[in-house]
Design a protein around this motif. Structure first.
Motif, PDB file in Angstrom:
ATOM      1  N   GLN A 188       0.827  -1.210   0.000  1.00  0.00           N
ATOM      2  CA  GLN A 188       0.000   0.000   0.000  1.00  0.00           C
ATOM      3  C   GLN A 188       0.866   1.267   0.000  1.00  0.00           C
ATOM      4  O   GLN A 188       0.561   2.234  -0.707  1.00  0.00           O
ATOM      5  CB  GLN A 188      -0.936  -0.015   1.208  1.00  0.00           C
ATOM      6  CG  GLN A 188      -2.042  -1.061   1.101  1.00  0.00           C
ATOM      7  CD  GLN A 188      -2.919  -1.115   2.330  1.00  0.00           C
ATOM      8  OE1 GLN A 188      -2.452  -0.851   3.442  1.00  0.00           O
ATOM      9  NE2 GLN A 188      -4.180  -1.471   2.155  1.00  0.00           N
ATOM     10  N   SER A 189       1.957   1.244   0.759  1.00  0.00           N
ATOM     11  CA  SER A 189       2.865   2.411   0.782  1.00  0.00           C
ATOM     12  C   SER A 189       3.523   2.608  -0.574  1.00  0.00           C
ATOM     13  O   SER A 189       3.667   3.737  -1.062  1.00  0.00           O
ATOM     14  CB  SER A 189       3.941   2.207   1.862  1.00  0.00           C
ATOM     15  OG  SER A 189       3.362   2.127   3.137  1.00  0.00           O
ATOM     16  N   TRP A 190       3.929   1.510  -1.184  1.00  0.00           N
ATOM     17  CA  TRP A 190       4.571   1.581  -2.502  1.00  0.00           C
ATOM     18  C   TRP A 190       3.590   2.148  -3.531  1.00  0.00           C
ATOM     19  O   TRP A 190       3.960   2.975  -4.364  1.00  0.00           O
ATOM     20  CB  TRP A 190       5.026   0.186  -2.907  1.00  0.00           C
ATOM     21  CG  TRP A 190       5.723   0.137  -4.254  1.00  0.00           C
ATOM     22  CD1 TRP A 190       7.054   0.327  -4.507  1.00  0.00           C
ATOM     23  CD2 TRP A 190       5.103  -0.091  -5.515  1.00  0.00           C
ATOM     24  NE1 TRP A 190       7.315   0.217  -5.846  1.00  0.00           N
ATOM     25  CE2 TRP A 190       6.125  -0.037  -6.503  1.00  0.00           C
ATOM     26  CE3 TRP A 190       3.801  -0.339  -5.915  1.00  0.00           C
ATOM     27  CZ2 TRP A 190       5.869  -0.224  -7.846  1.00  0.00           C
ATOM     28  CZ3 TRP A 190       3.539  -0.518  -7.260  1.00  0.00           C
ATOM     29  CH2 TRP A 190       4.556  -0.475  -8.216  1.00  0.00           C
ATOM     30  N   CYS A 191       2.337   1.714  -3.472  1.00  0.00           N
ATOM     31  CA  CYS A 191       1.332   2.219  -4.410  1.00  0.00           C
ATOM     32  C   CYS A 191       1.137   3.728  -4.253  1.00  0.00           C
ATOM     33  O   CYS A 191       1.019   4.468  -5.236  1.00  0.00           O
ATOM     34  CB  CYS A 191      -0.008   1.503  -4.179  1.00  0.00           C
ATOM     35  SG  CYS A 191      -0.034  -0.209  -4.717  1.00  0.00           S
ATOM     36  N   THR A 192       1.117   4.197  -2.999  1.00  0.00           N
ATOM     37  CA  THR A 192       0.960   5.630  -2.744  1.00  0.00           C
ATOM     38  C   THR A 192       2.166   6.406  -3.263  1.00  0.00           C
ATOM     39  O   THR A 192       2.027   7.459  -3.906  1.00  0.00           O
ATOM     40  CB  THR A 192       0.786   5.877  -1.233  1.00  0.00           C
ATOM     41  OG1 THR A 192      -0.351   5.155  -0.772  1.00  0.00           O
ATOM     42  CG2 THR A 192       0.601   7.357  -0.940  1.00  0.00           C
ATOM     43  N   LEU A 193       3.356   5.894  -3.004  1.00  0.00           N
ATOM     44  CA  LEU A 193       4.602   6.551  -3.409  1.00  0.00           C
ATOM     45  C   LEU A 193       4.716   6.677  -4.922  1.00  0.00           C
ATOM     46  O   LEU A 193       5.216   7.678  -5.449  1.00  0.00           O
ATOM     47  CB  LEU A 193       5.801   5.770  -2.852  1.00  0.00           C
ATOM     48  CG  LEU A 193       7.196   6.347  -3.143  1.00  0.00           C
ATOM     49  CD1 LEU A 193       7.357   7.707  -2.474  1.00  0.00           C
ATOM     50  CD2 LEU A 193       8.278   5.390  -2.654  1.00  0.00           C
ATOM     51  N   HIS A 194       4.232   5.659  -5.653  1.00  0.00           N
ATOM     52  CA  HIS A 194       4.376   5.656  -7.107  1.00  0.00           C
ATOM     53  C   HIS A 194       3.087   6.054  -7.822  1.00  0.00           C
ATOM     54  O   HIS A 194       2.934   5.816  -9.032  1.00  0.00           O
ATOM     55  CB  HIS A 194       4.818   4.263  -7.588  1.00  0.00           C
ATOM     56  CG  HIS A 194       6.216   3.913  -7.180  1.00  0.00           C
ATOM     57  ND1 HIS A 194       6.522   3.406  -5.939  1.00  0.00           N
ATOM     58  CD2 HIS A 194       7.398   4.025  -7.853  1.00  0.00           C
ATOM     59  CE1 HIS A 194       7.836   3.199  -5.862  1.00  0.00           C
ATOM     60  NE2 HIS A 194       8.391   3.563  -7.002  1.00  0.00           N
ATOM     61  N   ALA A 195       2.186   6.689  -7.097  1.00  0.00           N
ATOM     62  CA  ALA A 195       0.923   7.181  -7.672  1.00  0.00           C
ATOM     63  C   ALA A 195       0.136   6.074  -8.363  1.00  0.00           C
ATOM     64  O   ALA A 195      -0.555   6.304  -9.363  1.00  0.00           O
ATOM     65  CB  ALA A 195       1.209   8.316  -8.661  1.00  0.00           C
ATOM     66  N   VAL A 196       0.267   4.874  -7.830  1.00  0.00           N
ATOM     67  CA  VAL A 196      -0.524   3.746  -8.304  1.00  0.00           C
ATOM     68  C   VAL A 196      -1.769   3.680  -7.440  1.00  0.00           C
ATOM     69  O   VAL A 196      -1.720   3.970  -6.245  1.00  0.00           O
ATOM     70  CB  VAL A 196       0.274   2.424  -8.192  1.00  0.00           C
ATOM     71  CG1 VAL A 196      -0.599   1.226  -8.572  1.00  0.00           C
ATOM     72  CG2 VAL A 196       1.507   2.501  -9.068  1.00  0.00           C
ATOM     73  N   GLN A 197      -2.898   3.347  -8.041  1.00  0.00           N
ATOM     74  CA  GLN A 197      -4.144   3.291  -7.283  1.00  0.00           C
ATOM     75  C   GLN A 197      -3.958   2.463  -6.008  1.00  0.00           C
ATOM     76  O   GLN A 197      -3.575   1.301  -6.055  1.00  0.00           O
ATOM     77  CB  GLN A 197      -5.272   2.675  -8.116  1.00  0.00           C
ATOM     78  CG  GLN A 197      -6.610   2.666  -7.404  1.00  0.00           C
ATOM     79  CD  GLN A 197      -7.708   2.071  -8.271  1.00  0.00           C
ATOM     80  OE1 GLN A 197      -7.442   1.553  -9.343  1.00  0.00           O
ATOM     81  NE2 GLN A 197      -8.940   2.160  -7.810  1.00  0.00           N
ATOM     82  N   ARG A 198      -4.245   3.108  -4.886  1.00  0.00           N
ATOM     83  CA  ARG A 198      -4.009   2.446  -3.596  1.00  0.00           C
ATOM     84  C   ARG A 198      -5.031   1.334  -3.376  1.00  0.00           C
ATOM     85  O   ARG A 198      -6.224   1.531  -3.593  1.00  0.00           O
ATOM     86  CB  ARG A 198      -4.104   3.462  -2.463  1.00  0.00           C
ATOM     87  CG  ARG A 198      -3.597   2.916  -1.126  1.00  0.00           C
ATOM     88  CD  ARG A 198      -3.604   4.037  -0.080  1.00  0.00           C
ATOM     89  NE  ARG A 198      -2.954   3.606   1.149  1.00  0.00           N
ATOM     90  CZ  ARG A 198      -3.552   2.921   2.110  1.00  0.00           C
ATOM     91  NH1 ARG A 198      -4.820   2.566   1.972  1.00  0.00           N
ATOM     92  NH2 ARG A 198      -2.895   2.589   3.208  1.00  0.00           N
TER      93      ARG A 198
END
Length: 396
Positions: A75-85
């Motif tokens: 979830q943190s990685w998705c937020t960091l890379h602007a990937v849908q959380r």
């Protein structure tokens, strides 16, 4: 300036080994390998595997442990890379929560809401359904059906969704529950009728013979109506046939099925049936029912009875041919009037029996065909449908 698409590399340990997609709800098996919950539940519980897909090791248990650390990293990685959380998954059902819901469901003013909640939880995951199935919930839900509670349809829907194993079905194998399901088949909504027939079919696989022998004639009448219903799905039609196959090894039930008009309903289905397994089941039911006089009478009273049975011999499978010849054997042995023997010629049954003798068939099938031809050789000597040398080789 044209926009440049940047391809983001996903860390490999974020991917489910089964789907190779980012895991939404990572869970870890006893082997230490982590999978997405939906994928591994499908592997273990829908496909009924007992090994770890990645290591091929036999699993000592089917426990799924949530990997919350990995989920938070994803979830943190998705937020960091602007990937849908990815949303945080719902926590699996716990036994204390389940017992609380069952307690609420036992109170009339809370029953409806509690069962709706339980229904929703059951639909969330295999893990939740396993938790419900392993508890006292199925028996409690069955009691609601037996007492004709206002929540009967919800209770039946939940039991159906659990896909109970044999250990879970055994406690439901009571005359009162079977009678309640029969009543639903008679008077319930389309969905409830379908669920009831599927559940009865599962119960028949594990029930004590004494319960099956005591099945009421009303049930066989309703099964006949189901088989005659043009709108019924093939899934429910097959379940009705399987229920008949489970119930009709006993002569008393064969008579009930014959009196209910099952043979005529099955013949009508057989006229349009082409799928191998369906034809085999239909011929199996006819074979069972034709072992009693009323069943043979119904077969012979149907304009297409002998013809459709003869047509399926040597056209579907070895099993279908064996059952078809068994039906003709029953008719030949116990109902062979002059009119019936003439109809066996006209319908092509005798010619098909001759063909059975010429091709590769099971030994028992050939033996039954031989017995029929030998028993009625004199009656068929003048028939142009049968070679004279064959008839003369089976003297009366």
């Amino acid at each position: 300036m044209a926009e440049v698409e940047i391809e983001i590399e996903i860390p490999p340990y974020f991917l489910c080994p089964i789907t190779l997609d980012i895991m939404r709800d990572p869970v870890t098996l006893s082997t230490g390998i982590t999978y997405d919950r939906e994928s591994i539940e499908k592997w273990l519980f829908t496909q009924q595997n007992t090994t770890c897909p990645a290591t091929k090791q036999q699993l000592p248990n089917l426990d799924l442990t949530p990997n919350t650390t990995l989920r938070r990293l994803i979830q943190s990685w998705c937020t960091l890379h602007a990937v849908q959380r990815l949303p945080t998954p719902k926590a699996p059902l716990t036994l204390p929560h389940l017992l609380h819901l069952l307690s609420q469901a036992s109170r009339p003013h809370l029953q409806s809401q509690a069962l709706q909640t339980l229904k929703s939880i059951a639909s969330d995951s295999h893990t939740n359904r396993r938790c419900i199935a392993a508890s006292s919930a199925p028996e409690f839900l069955a009691s609601l059906i037996i007492t004709k509670s206002s929540a009967t349809e919800d209770a039946l829907s939940i039991i159906h969704s659990l896909h109970l194993p044999e250990s879970g079905l055994k406690p439901l194998c009571t005359a009162a529950f079977v009678e309640a399901l029969t009543l639903i088949i008679q008077r319930g909504s389309y969905e409830s009728r379908a669920f009831a027939i599927l559940l009865l079919r599962s119960i028949a696989d594990v029930a004590d013979p004494s319960l099956l022998i005591a099945l009421k004639p009303d049930l066989f009448s309703e099964i006949a109506h189901i088989l005659k219903d043009k709108d019924i799905s093939r899934k429910y039609m097959k379940s009705a046939l399987k229920l008949l196959i489970a119930a009709c090894p006993w002569g008393r039930n064969r008579m009930k099925a014959a009196e209910a008009g099952v043979a005529a309903a099955v013949i009508d289905l057989l006229l349009d049936a082409s799928e191998k397994r369906e034809c085999e089941m239909m011929l199996t039911v006819l074979d069972m029912v034709c072992q009693c006089a009323d069943g043979r009478s119904e077969l012979l009273g149907h304009a297409a009875g002998l013809a459709v049975v003869s047509k399926k011999i040597l056209r579907v499978s070895g099993a279908a041919s064996e059952r078809g010849v068994r039906i003709l054997h029953s008719v030949s042995r116990f109902s062979a009037t002059a009119a019936v023997l003439a109809e066996m010629v006209q319908s092509g049954a005798v010619a098909k029996l001759w063909l059975v003798m010429q091709v590769e068939c099971g030994a028992k099938t050939k033996e039954r065909a031989r017995e029929i031809l030998k028993a009625h050789a004199r009656a068929w000597k003048t028939s142009s449908c049968i070679p004279n040398n064959l008839i003369s080789s089976y003297p009366s």
